[in-house]
Design a protein around this motif. Structure first.
Motif, short mmCIF file in Angstrom:
data_model
loop_
_atom_site.label_atom_id
_atom_site.label_comp_id
_atom_site.label_asym_id
_atom_site.label_seq_id
_atom_site.Cartn_x
_atom_site.Cartn_y
_atom_site.Cartn_z
N SER A 122 -1.61 7.00 6.89
CA SER A 122 -0.39 6.60 7.88
C SER A 122 -0.14 7.81 8.99
O SER A 122 -0.44 8.98 8.56
CB SER A 122 0.76 6.19 7.46
N SER A 165 0.83 -1.17 -0.05
CA SER A 165 0.11 0.03 0.05
C SER A 165 0.76 1.10 0.01
O SER A 165 0.55 2.16 -0.72
CB SER A 165 -0.91 -0.05 1.28
N THR A 166 1.75 1.06 0.76
CA THR A 166 2.75 2.63 0.89
C THR A 166 3.46 2.48 -0.32
O THR A 166 3.32 3.65 -1.05
CB THR A 166 3.75 2.35 2.03
N SER A 196 10.62 1.03 0.88
CA SER A 196 9.40 0.90 1.60
C SER A 196 8.90 -0.47 2.08
O SER A 196 7.64 -0.56 2.29
CB SER A 196 8.35 1.49 0.76
N THR A 199 1.08 14.99 0.94
CA THR A 199 1.67 13.58 1.29
C THR A 199 2.60 13.46 0.02
O THR A 199 4.13 12.88 0.01
CB THR A 199 0.88 12.72 0.89
N THR A 209 1.64 5.43 3.94
CA THR A 209 0.14 5.34 2.94
C THR A 209 -0.28 6.98 3.34
O THR A 209 0.03 7.35 4.31
CB THR A 209 -0.73 4.40 3.24
N ASN A 268 2.45 1.65 -3.48
CA ASN A 268 1.56 2.24 -4.25
C ASN A 268 1.27 3.53 -4.15
O ASN A 268 1.15 4.28 -5.14
CB ASN A 268 0.09 1.42 -4.25
N ALA A 269 1.20 4.16 -3.13
CA ALA A 269 0.87 5.66 -2.79
C ALA A 269 1.98 6.42 -3.23
O ALA A 269 1.76 7.49 -3.78
CB ALA A 269 0.75 5.77 -1.31
#
Ligand SMILES: Nc1ncnc2c1ncn2[C@@H]1O[C@H](COP(=O)(O)OP(=O)(O)O)[C@@H](O)[C@H]1O
Ligand SMILES: [Mg+2]
Length: 346
Positions: free
Chosen positions: A316, A25-26, A89, A329, A313, A28-29
């Protein structure tokens, strides 16, 4: 001019730990938010199975093997991609404990996290806590470090000697509160130690004094010019069945995160000061998050742990803190990249 050439950045995700999905997820972000006009981004996946090969995941979901001799990827066009930077990550093993850092050091490839030694030290709470205590700037809970080899039979009296209940039992190199138990009775302690020992890769377990109070987190980053930024702090408050910041509170929404924390300025300033000092005393790089317990009755601040690859993410804690400081972000990711590239070119 060299500066106008777009750098190739490997966003390295996955890993061997239970935090594989969080890492994806991180990644992908990061992949979705980083400005492509500034950098070429490539997703690199390290699968959960340590024996499986690493691969580049293309936008159309094709897997192209990574050549681990030089961490390169050869595209179907025949073009060989080499990287200027690895954006690590991966939480836990091998991205947060120095293993991947050591590999990249040997290749001479810059990366976004702390170096191999700081990563290895901070990944083991049993080793990091005494080092932090020795700096004399923050309290650290009293604890006993146990190793599977020292122990033939687990005896509750010996395990709890010199401790009052409750105690926390946790794997020395754990994460996400997995195999962590708040032990409230003597009968529980052996099971708790066995669970934590099974979880810890090296069979190391901490029995730790319970710190009453509130829990705060503080993100710190050094920017490309060398300035330290300390973000507004967050209070994490578990709800419902979660008595502490357990797995459920962290990932199943059974908690709230309040940023900036509603606490006296004196306390938040102290947490920020300690975090800034720890960042350099521990020789950190990139963005890291320090976690604390604060006992308001004793006005005592306890260091809990440092996360050298904190969740990134948009939901987070660190990105929340950055936004509270006016940093989007996407710009947080750009800061992480720029500071690592600047350090590499010094
Ligand atoms: N000594 C302690 N006193 C009180 N709570 C603790 C203690 N140790 C851990 N906890 C609780 O357990 C959670 C997870 O422990 P932590 O040491 O941060 O390990 P992890 O790496 O799994 O996050 C913390 O966020 C906190 O809520
Ligand atoms: Mg923690």
């Amino acid at each position: 001019m060299a500066d106008t050439i777009k750098k190739n950045i490997a966003v390295v995700v996955g890993g061997y730990s239970g935090e594989y999905d969080v890492s994806i997820s991180t990644g992908n972000a990061i992949y979705a938010n980083v400005d492509r006009a500034r950098y070429n981004l490539y997703k690199i996946v390290i699968p959960r199975n340590p024996k499986a090969g690493w691969y580049h995941l293309t936008d159309d979901d094709k897997q192209i093997p990574v050549d681990r001799n030089d961490f390169s990827v050869t595209l179907s066009t025949g073009e060989k991609i080499q990287f200027d930077l690895a954006y690590i990550s991966i939480h836990g093993n091998p991205g947060e404990n120095g293993v991947l850092q050591g590999y990249f050091d040997m290749l001479g490839l810059p990366y976004t996290s702390c170096g191999f030694y700081t990563s290895a030290l901070t990944a083991n709470k049993g080793h990091c806590n005494p080092v932090v205590r020795s700096f004399g700037i923050v309290e650290v809970a009293k604890s006993r470090l146990l190793h599977r080899n020292q122990i033939s039979a687990l005896d509750p009296e010996a395990l709890l000697f010199d401790f009052e209940l409750p105690v926390f039992v946790k794997p020395a190199s754990g994460g996400s509160s997995v195999a962590t138990t708040k032990v409230k009775s003597r009968e529980q302690v052996v099971q708790a130690v066995e669970d934590a020992m099974r979880e810890d890769g090296n069979g190391q377990v901490l029995v730790e004094e319970f710190i009453e109070g509130r829990e705060f987190n503080c993100g710190v980053i050094r920017d490309a010019e060398g300035w330290l930024h300390v973000f507004p702090i967050t209070e994490v408050i578990p709800h419902g069945d979660s008595e502490y910041f357990d797995y459920n509170a962290k990932y199943n929404g059974s908690s709230s995160k309040v940023t900036p924390a509603e606490v006296e300025t004196q306390v938040s300033d102290r947490i920020k000061d300690v975090s800034t000092m720890l960042y350099d005393l521990l020789d950190c790089r990139g963005v890291v998050r320090f976690d604390y317990r604060y006992n308001p009755e004793l006005t005592a601040l306890y260091f809990l742990e440092v996360n050298t690859i904190p969740g990134q993410t948009p939901e987070s804690i660190v990105p929340q803190q950055a936004r509270a400081a006016g940093i989007s972000t996407a710009d947080l990711y750009h800061m992480v990249i720029e500071c690592a590239l600047a350090a590499a070119s010094r």
